[in-house]
Design a protein around this motif. Structure first.
Motif, PDB file in Angstrom:
ATOM      1  N   PRO A  71       0.815  -1.233   0.000  1.00 62.35           N
ATOM      2  CA  PRO A  71       0.000   0.000   0.000  1.00 62.35           C
ATOM      3  C   PRO A  71       0.844   1.277   0.000  1.00 62.35           C
ATOM      4  O   PRO A  71       0.452   2.278  -0.608  1.00 62.35           O
ATOM      5  CB  PRO A  71      -0.827  -0.108   1.286  1.00 62.35           C
ATOM      6  CG  PRO A  71      -0.843  -1.559   1.609  1.00 62.35           C
ATOM      7  CD  PRO A  71       0.463  -2.110   1.107  1.00 62.35           C
ATOM      8  N   ARG A  85       2.295   1.652  -3.489  1.00 63.08           N
ATOM      9  CA  ARG A  85       1.196   2.054  -4.379  1.00 63.08           C
ATOM     10  C   ARG A  85       0.959   3.561  -4.300  1.00 63.08           C
ATOM     11  O   ARG A  85       0.757   4.232  -5.307  1.00 63.08           O
ATOM     12  CB  ARG A  85      -0.066   1.285  -3.984  1.00 63.08           C
ATOM     13  CG  ARG A  85      -1.271   1.573  -4.829  1.00 63.08           C
ATOM     14  CD  ARG A  85      -2.445   0.710  -4.322  1.00 63.08           C
ATOM     15  NE  ARG A  85      -3.564   0.790  -5.222  1.00 63.08           N
ATOM     16  CZ  ARG A  85      -4.707   1.420  -4.942  1.00 63.08           C
ATOM     17  NH1 ARG A  85      -4.879   2.010  -3.775  1.00 63.08           N
ATOM     18  NH2 ARG A  85      -5.682   1.439  -5.815  1.00 63.08           N
ATOM     19  N   ARG A  86       0.988   4.101  -3.093  1.00 65.96           N
ATOM     20  CA  ARG A  86       0.784   5.538  -2.921  1.00 65.96           C
ATOM     21  C   ARG A  86       1.927   6.338  -3.541  1.00 65.96           C
ATOM     22  O   ARG A  86       1.688   7.365  -4.188  1.00 65.96           O
ATOM     23  CB  ARG A  86       0.653   5.890  -1.437  1.00 65.96           C
ATOM     24  CG  ARG A  86       0.363   7.373  -1.217  1.00 65.96           C
ATOM     25  CD  ARG A  86       0.531   7.805   0.219  1.00 65.96           C
ATOM     26  NE  ARG A  86       1.823   7.468   0.787  1.00 65.96           N
ATOM     27  CZ  ARG A  86       2.959   8.171   0.585  1.00 65.96           C
ATOM     28  NH1 ARG A  86       2.952   9.217  -0.191  1.00 65.96           N
ATOM     29  NH2 ARG A  86       4.085   7.791   1.153  1.00 65.96           N
ATOM     30  N   ALA A 126       1.368   6.407  -7.272  1.00 71.74           N
ATOM     31  CA  ALA A 126       0.276   7.323  -7.623  1.00 71.74           C
ATOM     32  C   ALA A 126       0.740   8.777  -7.523  1.00 71.74           C
ATOM     33  O   ALA A 126       0.469   9.587  -8.419  1.00 71.74           O
ATOM     34  CB  ALA A 126      -0.935   7.075  -6.721  1.00 71.74           C
ATOM     35  N   ASP A 127       1.441   9.101  -6.450  1.00 69.66           N
ATOM     36  CA  ASP A 127       1.928  10.477  -6.276  1.00 69.66           C
ATOM     37  C   ASP A 127       2.934  10.858  -7.356  1.00 69.66           C
ATOM     38  O   ASP A 127       2.920  11.987  -7.860  1.00 69.66           O
ATOM     39  CB  ASP A 127       2.567  10.651  -4.893  1.00 69.66           C
ATOM     40  CG  ASP A 127       1.545  10.669  -3.764  1.00 69.66           C
ATOM     41  OD1 ASP A 127       0.327  10.754  -4.045  1.00 69.66           O
ATOM     42  OD2 ASP A 127       1.976  10.585  -2.595  1.00 69.66           O
ATOM     43  N   THR A 182       3.167   9.730 -10.451  1.00 67.45           N
ATOM     44  CA  THR A 182       2.508   9.969 -11.741  1.00 67.45           C
ATOM     45  C   THR A 182       1.769  11.307 -11.730  1.00 67.45           C
ATOM     46  O   THR A 182       1.769  12.020 -12.730  1.00 67.45           O
ATOM     47  CB  THR A 182       1.553   8.821 -12.132  1.00 67.45           C
ATOM     48  OG1 THR A 182       0.609   8.598 -11.084  1.00 67.45           O
ATOM     49  CG2 THR A 182       2.308   7.543 -12.426  1.00 67.45           C
ATOM     50  N   PRO A 204      -3.383   9.845 -11.673  1.00 66.62           N
ATOM     51  CA  PRO A 204      -2.756   8.909 -10.730  1.00 66.62           C
ATOM     52  C   PRO A 204      -2.856   7.470 -11.230  1.00 66.62           C
ATOM     53  O   PRO A 204      -3.902   7.054 -11.725  1.00 66.62           O
ATOM     54  CB  PRO A 204      -3.551   9.096  -9.440  1.00 66.62           C
ATOM     55  CG  PRO A 204      -4.853   9.680  -9.871  1.00 66.62           C
ATOM     56  CD  PRO A 204      -4.562  10.488 -11.115  1.00 66.62           C
ATOM     57  N   LEU A 205      -1.767   6.756 -11.123  1.00 66.91           N
ATOM     58  CA  LEU A 205      -1.758   5.333 -11.461  1.00 66.91           C
ATOM     59  C   LEU A 205      -1.993   4.567 -10.170  1.00 66.91           C
ATOM     60  O   LEU A 205      -1.123   4.506  -9.298  1.00 66.91           O
ATOM     61  CB  LEU A 205      -0.426   4.930 -12.091  1.00 66.91           C
ATOM     62  CG  LEU A 205      -0.250   3.439 -12.386  1.00 66.91           C
ATOM     63  CD1 LEU A 205      -1.347   2.916 -13.311  1.00 66.91           C
ATOM     64  CD2 LEU A 205       1.117   3.183 -13.000  1.00 66.91           C
ATOM     65  N   LEU A 206      -3.196   4.030 -10.025  1.00 67.23           N
ATOM     66  CA  LEU A 206      -3.563   3.270  -8.836  1.00 67.23           C
ATOM     67  C   LEU A 206      -3.517   1.784  -9.180  1.00 67.23           C
ATOM     68  O   LEU A 206      -4.414   1.274  -9.858  1.00 67.23           O
ATOM     69  CB  LEU A 206      -4.954   3.672  -8.347  1.00 67.23           C
ATOM     70  CG  LEU A 206      -5.093   5.143  -7.923  1.00 67.23           C
ATOM     71  CD1 LEU A 206      -6.538   5.477  -7.602  1.00 67.23           C
ATOM     72  CD2 LEU A 206      -4.191   5.428  -6.735  1.00 67.23           C
ATOM     73  N   LEU A 207      -2.474   1.127  -8.721  1.00 64.17           N
ATOM     74  CA  LEU A 207      -2.320  -0.293  -8.999  1.00 64.17           C
ATOM     75  C   LEU A 207      -3.357  -1.098  -8.234  1.00 64.17           C
ATOM     76  O   LEU A 207      -3.683  -0.783  -7.083  1.00 64.17           O
ATOM     77  CB  LEU A 207      -0.922  -0.758  -8.600  1.00 64.17           C
ATOM     78  CG  LEU A 207       0.242  -0.104  -9.347  1.00 64.17           C
ATOM     79  CD1 LEU A 207       1.566  -0.607  -8.800  1.00 64.17           C
ATOM     80  CD2 LEU A 207       0.151  -0.391 -10.837  1.00 64.17           C
ATOM     81  N   ASP A 208      -3.873  -2.138  -8.868  1.00 62.31           N
ATOM     82  CA  ASP A 208      -4.808  -3.034  -8.201  1.00 62.31           C
ATOM     83  C   ASP A 208      -4.085  -3.796  -7.099  1.00 62.31           C
ATOM     84  O   ASP A 208      -2.886  -4.085  -7.214  1.00 62.31           O
ATOM     85  CB  ASP A 208      -5.391  -4.045  -9.198  1.00 62.31           C
ATOM     86  CG  ASP A 208      -6.325  -3.407 -10.205  1.00 62.31           C
ATOM     87  OD1 ASP A 208      -6.906  -2.350  -9.884  1.00 62.31           O
ATOM     88  OD2 ASP A 208      -6.469  -3.964 -11.312  1.00 62.31           O
TER      89      ASP A 208
END
Length: 173
Positions: free
Chosen positions: A121, A124-125, A128-129, A131, A138-142
């Motif tokens: 997690p 992942r953050r 996102a930040d 990008t 934001p690229l939010l990975l599954d």
């Protein structure tokens, strides 16, 4: 007085028993390396299509001291469109884990399945930040089921060893 001595002995025995219980703690989490390349800026911001994403994961673990292990989650992302590369990112996100009294047969599953689940997690953050900071959505990975991936790789490795084949187990998540 005798009652206190007896109760102290019971407490000491309970504490002593707790000392033999498996204990796990996260000592630190950190970015080891973060690279973001935006080779076609500023033209990339005028492209109309959605880029194709290729996301690769790799997990590494190594002891760094007595009862201390480093787990590194490596994430490589490549976003390509018809016009060219939108961006490329590489993140090495590490965690330092203190492990005490963990049975040897449970050490590898923890380091390669549970520890990455704890780290993911936060990685992942950061992705996102990064990008967003580069001017992209934001690229939010599954979420990733690291336990299932570990079990699949362990079964594959066991099948290869049983079949007389040697080699590393690699794959995509």
């Amino acid at each position: 007085m005798a009652e206190q001595d007896g109760s102290n002995g019971a407490v000491e025995q309970a504490i002593g028993g707790a000392d033999n219980m498996p204990q796990v703690g996260v000592v630190a989490q950190y970015v080891k390396d973060l690279s973001f390349e935006n080779p076609n800026a500023p033209a990339v911001y005028q492209w109309q299509g959605q880029p194709q994403m290729d996301v690769q994961f790799n997990i590494g673990a190594q002891p760094v001291g007595q009862d201390l292990h480093e787990v590194v989650l490596k994430v490589e992302i490549s976003a390509k469109a018809d016009e060219g590369t939108a961006f490329q990112m590489e993140l090495l996100y590490g965690g330092l884990f203190a492990l005490r009294n963990v049975p040897q047969e449970q050490l590898q599953p923890f380091l390669l399945a549970e520890a990455p689940r704890i780290l993911f997690p936060f990685a992942r953050r950061i992705i996102a930040d990064a990008t967003i900071d580069a001017g992209f959505p934001p690229l939010l990975l599954d979420p990733i089921d690291f336990a299932s991936l570990y079990m699949q790789r362990a079964a594959q490795q066991q099948a290869e060893e049983t079949g007389g084949q040697a080699g590393e187990v690699t794959g995509q998540a």
